[in-house]
Enzyme design. Structure first.
Site, PDB file in Angstrom:
ATOM      1  N   ASP A 115      46.140  29.049  44.654  1.00  0.00           N
ATOM      2  CA  ASP A 115      46.785  30.253  45.196  1.00  0.00           C
ATOM      3  C   ASP A 115      48.297  30.148  45.353  1.00  0.00           C
ATOM      4  O   ASP A 115      48.901  30.940  46.073  1.00  0.00           O
ATOM      5  CB  ASP A 115      46.154  30.606  46.555  1.00  0.00           C
ATOM      6  CG  ASP A 115      44.799  31.261  46.383  1.00  0.00           C
ATOM      7  OD1 ASP A 115      44.657  32.098  45.480  1.00  0.00           O
ATOM      8  OD2 ASP A 115      43.877  30.929  47.146  1.00  0.00           O
ATOM      9  N   ASP A 175      40.846  36.482  40.472  1.00  0.00           N
ATOM     10  CA  ASP A 175      42.064  36.512  41.296  1.00  0.00           C
ATOM     11  C   ASP A 175      43.151  35.578  40.744  1.00  0.00           C
ATOM     12  O   ASP A 175      44.342  35.793  40.949  1.00  0.00           O
ATOM     13  CB  ASP A 175      41.781  36.076  42.738  1.00  0.00           C
ATOM     14  CG  ASP A 175      40.426  36.472  43.273  1.00  0.00           C
ATOM     15  OD1 ASP A 175      39.490  36.631  42.474  1.00  0.00           O
ATOM     16  OD2 ASP A 175      40.281  36.582  44.491  1.00  0.00           O
TER      17      ASP A 175
HETATM   18  N1  GLY Z   1      41.911  35.744  46.497  1.00  0.00           N
HETATM   19  C1  GLY Z   1      40.995  36.056  47.517  1.00  0.00           C
HETATM   20  C2  GLY Z   1      40.808  37.495  47.769  1.00  0.00           C
HETATM   21  O1  GLY Z   1      41.230  38.370  47.058  1.00  0.00           O
HETATM   22  O2  GLY Z   1      40.163  37.775  48.762  1.00  0.00           O
END
Ligand code: GLY
Length: 393
Positions: A115, A175
């Site tokens: 992330d 994501d």
């Molecule tokens: N990347 C985690 C979410 O979108 O909740």
């Protein structure tokens, strides 16, 4: 915080075809800034008690929730402050943005998460665009190096999660497309094409494996790093393995749009167009354009919406409108989403501890963050407002 709308489900017209409205961006930004002043007061009070809690994330069961810098959402709050500065040019916002951005810096060395695009690129990328501070640039480059350690050449993708090894071996979530911006920028900064190549490989493999024939996406693809093959197609945050989790569709749309920005590869533009078409032609999404948390939850309409998915979608559509033949349609749909968010989804002044939007869904299967305010909804809402006016930061 319960939604009370007249839901129009199963419309003959999808919401993307409904007439566009224009938001008063100046007014929307002014209200958002007032809310954020409340938020900052709450942040400072919480940090005075526990300084390791650096950023506000959500409000759950009436409780204000702050997170440590290693939380995947830690960068959105400082990144928002850069957007307030971009819009107002008020030095107060500049000072605040610098101050809270600092707290996330150490995550540049974090190799335990995919992330880093969210955590580092959102605040430091915005900060660099404004200040050209060489330290911000070096943080971005180091973060790209850390993220690159999670790439496996055999599978051709960056690993998302290290947890839940009983469920998957090498999970990649849709994501993760959002983190590629960090890699593309690192190549621009350094001239080192290895970051660019990892990003392109990830985007290509994801395009091949993550999408169904209708251009909805699975949430999690599990890879075999010996053969490079797909082991399994699953969900973590969606209704079921075969459903279309709303935020995942938004991440994919935004992700392929940004990949086109950096590469000008028409396959990415076509993919973004297909995903936009999936989202905008939905007969399930109510007329206000804010999707339910998952397109396939059988309990619709009696389930929560996801304002965050809508905000991400609106922001992505404004950018995609610059590249696609469907420019008019995308702008109209994004305007419509922004009009809904700005009127029916904003917090009452001073409410929700100062978060701007309400009615997002974080992780419904885990019964967590359902119908709540959440920092990434606010971030992409502000970004969409700026983009609606063509304001570049
Ligand atoms: N990347 C985690 C979410 O979108 O909740």
């Amino acid at each position: 915080m319960k939604l009370k709308f007249n839901l129009i489900v199963g419309l003959a017209l999808s919401f993307g075809a409904v007439k566009a409205q224009k938001v008063n961006v100046k007014k929307a930004f002014a209200s958002a800034a007032k809310q954020t002043d409340v938020l900052i007061k709450n942040v400072d009070s919480a940090r005075a008690i526990k300084p390791t809690l650096v950023s506000p994330r959500t409000v759950e069961n009436g409780q204000f929730k702050m997170v440590v810098s290693r939380d995947w959402t830690s960068g959105f709050f400082p990144a928002e402050l850069w957007y307030f500065y971009a819009f107002t040019k008020d030095k107060r916002w500049l000072d605040l943005a610098k101050k809270y951005t600092e707290d996330i810096k150490k995550e540049q060395f974090n190799k335990g998460t995919h992330d880093l695009g969210f955590m580092i690129y959102c605040p430091f990328g915005n900060g660099y665009k404004v200040t050209k501070d060489p330290e911000y640039k070096s943080v971005i480059i180091q973060a790209a190096k850390s993220l690159s350690t999670r790439f496996n050449a055999k599978a051709g993708v960056i690993k998302s999660w290290d947890h839940n090894g009983d469920k998957w071996k090498y999970p990649v979530i849709i994501d993760n497309m959002m983190n590629l911006e960090l890699l593309f920028e690192a190549t621009k900064f350094t001239g080192d094409s290895s970051f660019y190549k990892i990003a392109v490989s990830h985007a290509d493999v994801t395009l091949k494996n993550h999408y169904r024939p209708d251009f909805s996406s699975w949430h999690v693809i599990d890879y075999d790093t010996v053969s490079g093959n797909v082991r399994n197609k699953l969900t973590a945050q969606g209704y079921s393995n075969e459903s279309a989790w709303a935020r995942g569709q938004a991440w994919g749309l935004y992700g392929y749009t940004l990949c086109y920005r950096y590469t000008k590869n028409n396959a990415y533009l076509a993919q973004a167009d297909h995903i936009a078409n999936y989202i905008l032609s939905s007969k399930i999404t109510p007329a206000d354009g804010i999707p339910y948390w998952d397109y396939n939850d059988p309990q619709i309409p009696n389930v929560s919406r996801d304002a965050s998915a809508a905000a991400i979608t609106a922001s992505a559509l404004y950018e995609l409108a610059k590249y696609s033949k469907e420019s008019k349609k995308y702008k109209a749909a994004a305007d419509k989403i922004l009009a809904s968010l700005s009127s029916k989804y904003v917090s009452k002044p001073g409410a929700n501890y100062g978060f701007i939007l309400e009615h997002s869904t974080g992780h419904r299967p885990a019964k967590s963050e359902i119908d709540v305010p959440i920092n990434y909804a606010d971030y992409y809402y502000l970004e969409a407002l700026l983009r609606s006016k063509g304001i570049k930061i």
